[in-house]
Scaffold this active site. Structure first.
Site, PDB file in Angstrom:
ATOM      1  N   GLY A  81      44.855 120.577  -9.403  1.00 13.64           N
ATOM      2  CA  GLY A  81      43.654 120.990  -8.672  1.00 13.64           C
ATOM      3  C   GLY A  81      43.776 122.377  -8.104  1.00 13.64           C
ATOM      4  O   GLY A  81      44.683 123.125  -8.452  1.00 13.64           O
ATOM      5  N   ASN A  82      42.840 122.745  -7.258  1.00  9.95           N
ATOM      6  CA  ASN A  82      42.895 124.051  -6.597  1.00  9.95           C
ATOM      7  C   ASN A  82      42.420 123.906  -5.158  1.00  9.95           C
ATOM      8  O   ASN A  82      41.985 122.845  -4.746  1.00  9.95           O
ATOM      9  CB  ASN A  82      42.070 125.077  -7.370  1.00  9.95           C
ATOM     10  CG  ASN A  82      40.611 124.700  -7.423  1.00  9.95           C
ATOM     11  OD1 ASN A  82      39.909 124.757  -6.427  1.00  9.95           O
ATOM     12  ND2 ASN A  82      40.160 124.263  -8.613  1.00  9.95           N
ATOM     13  N   ARG A  83      42.514 125.003  -4.402  1.00  6.98           N
ATOM     14  CA  ARG A  83      42.298 124.914  -2.960  1.00  6.98           C
ATOM     15  C   ARG A  83      40.849 125.124  -2.530  1.00  6.98           C
ATOM     16  O   ARG A  83      40.575 125.260  -1.338  1.00  6.98           O
ATOM     17  CB  ARG A  83      43.197 125.938  -2.252  1.00  6.98           C
ATOM     18  CG  ARG A  83      44.646 125.484  -2.182  1.00  6.98           C
ATOM     19  CD  ARG A  83      45.556 126.599  -1.721  1.00  6.98           C
ATOM     20  NE  ARG A  83      44.946 127.395  -0.661  1.00  6.98           N
ATOM     21  CZ  ARG A  83      45.194 128.675  -0.451  1.00  6.98           C
ATOM     22  NH1 ARG A  83      46.031 129.309  -1.237  1.00  6.98           N
ATOM     23  NH2 ARG A  83      44.607 129.322   0.524  1.00  6.98           N
ATOM     24  N   SER A  84      39.926 125.160  -3.449  1.00  2.00           N
ATOM     25  CA  SER A  84      38.528 125.390  -3.055  1.00  2.00           C
ATOM     26  C   SER A  84      38.046 124.286  -2.113  1.00  2.00           C
ATOM     27  O   SER A  84      38.202 123.108  -2.394  1.00  2.00           O
ATOM     28  CB  SER A  84      37.646 125.419  -4.306  1.00  2.00           C
ATOM     29  OG  SER A  84      36.305 125.492  -3.917  1.00  2.00           O
TER      30      SER A  84
END
Ligand code: CTP
Length: 400
Positions: free
Chosen positions: A203-206
């Site tokens: 995933g990513n930190r958005s």
């Protein structure tokens, strides 16, 4: 800023801090009950101003008299607003300094209620809230969740960032600016998660905050807004339709399905560029191997694909870059993906962080236009992005 009694009063300190960070001067008025939860010294230390607690100005309270409330004040916020204060405001009682200020104040008022679920759901409270709404007060709805008394339900004070965003929206004159009436805006928000197995993902930190701000700003300007959201853990706003799309593939499907019905697409989501070729069934077991290699494949570039399919839609993309060379890369992205506007933000710049309330962006396009904006709240960025995109909307679409 009025602070009333309730366990949520401590969150007002955060609201005060964020408002100050965004450049606002804040004067605080507290009820006596509020002082039992948080001392007025905390608010005066943070605000650098005298805190008003008594109804009549005297030697101890030189700076506060309710009739001074209009001097240089742009907006009044009550957070948290207890059932009692809401009832007094609705009936026009002037029994405390705070409610006297409310009656005397001539500017816009934002109220963020907090109380236990039974009190919030009581018909008397609902009646008072409706009265405040009819009187033109802007409500920041309480959230659902675990309350101080252990109950679960609506009544929890909205998050400080949400309260500040509401204040900014009212200050931005949102209600009177209906320049997107009749325009159908599709916003993608959040960050996709690509499964490795049944319980793990890449995933990513958005956080989804920028997408949420864009959606709320477009709604307040009269647009009909749909948000395709990936894993956003923020309260949903009234008057916006949400579609859940947790993975790049789901985001692709949902955006494709929604795109033909929109006039403007703002592709704000951080969509994974790669996903595991196949997610393992069940949970991977570490005892079977010392190292793990996950084979990844490219995902579809949704924005580029939709740009090729577009009819008269306005297209806005984002480019989260890192470092000074990023702006040039972002310019290149606009041409390569054939979109009208690319919003560049440099994740290396302080204040342009993924999870924060602020952003530092450069709006590239339309055409040769390029606007480098200073650090501002995500809501303010959203308004500027919509300002840039609005003239591109097909002339026949806007109805007001
Ligand atoms: N985007 C998309 N589909 C993807 C990946 C990204 O629609 N599979 C959109 C994003 O929502 C954003 C823009 O494309 O509007 C970002 O472009 P992208 O080329 O992915 O840039 P970055 O993610 O910033 O990464 P890179 O620099 O590696 O290209």
């Amino acid at each position: 800023m009025g602070v009333t009694g309730g366990i949520a009063a401590y969150k007002s300190l955060d609201v005060l801090r964020i408002l100050q960070r965004q450049g606002h001067g804040v004067s605080v008025v507290m009820t006596h009950t509020a002082e039992r939860f948080v001392g007025s010294a905390s608010f005066s230390a943070l605000s650098g101003r005298e805190v008003g607690t008594h109804l009549f100005g005297d030697a101890e309270q030189p700076g506060y008299h309710h009739l001074d409330v209009n001097d240089g004040k742009d907006i009044m916020l009550v957070a948290p607003a207890s059932a009692n204060t809401i009832s007094q405001m609705a009936s026009g009682a002037a029994s405390s300094l705070l409610t006297s200020c409310y009656l005397a104040f001539r500017g816009p008022v934002v109220v963020a209620p907090a109380m236990n679920t039974s009190m919030w759901l009581h018909p008397a409270t609902a009646r008072n809230i409706n009265t405040l709404r009819a009187d033109g007060v802007h409500l920041v709805e309480p959230e659902s969740g675990l309350l101080a008394d252990g109950a679960v339900g609506p009544g929890r004070l909205a998050e400080p960032n949400v309260i500040v965003a509401a204040v900014e929206a009212v200050l931005a004159g949102a209600p009177s600016r209906r320049d997107l009436a009749g325009v159908r805006v599709l916003v993608s928000a959040g960050g996709t998660r690509e499964p490795i197995d049944a319980v793990r993902y890449v995933g990513n930190r958005s956080s989804g905050r920028m997408g949420w701000a864009l959606a709320a700003a477009a709604r307040d300007r009269g647009a009909d807004v749909t948000v395709v959201q990936a894993n956003v853990d923020l309260p949903r706003e009234p008057g916006i339709r949400y579609v859940d799309a947790p993975t790049a593939a789901a985001m692709h499907d949902s955006c494709r399905a929604e795109f033909p019905q929109c006039d403007m697409l703002i592709m704000c989501a951080a969509v994974a560029d790669y996903r595991p070729v196949a997610a393992a069934d069940g949970k991977l077991d570490k005892s079977t191997a010392d190292a793990l290699t996950v084979q990844m494949e490219r995902t579809t570039d949704i924005l580029a694909e939709l740009a090729a399919l577009r009819d008269e839609q306005v297209l806005v993309g984002f480019a989260a870059e890192h470092g000074p060379a990023g702006l040039e890369r972002a310019r290149g992205k606009r041409t390569r993906k054939a979109v009208d506007i690319v919003v560049h933000n440099d994740a290396a710049v302080e204040g342009a962080a993924f999870e924060g309330p602020d952003n530092v962006v450069t709006i590239i396009g339309p055409g040769d236009a390029e606007e480098a904006l200073p650090r501002m709240s995500k809501r303010q960025c959203a308004e500027r992005i919509l300002d840039a995109a609005r003239p591109l909307v097909h002339a026949g679409t806007v109805t007001a």
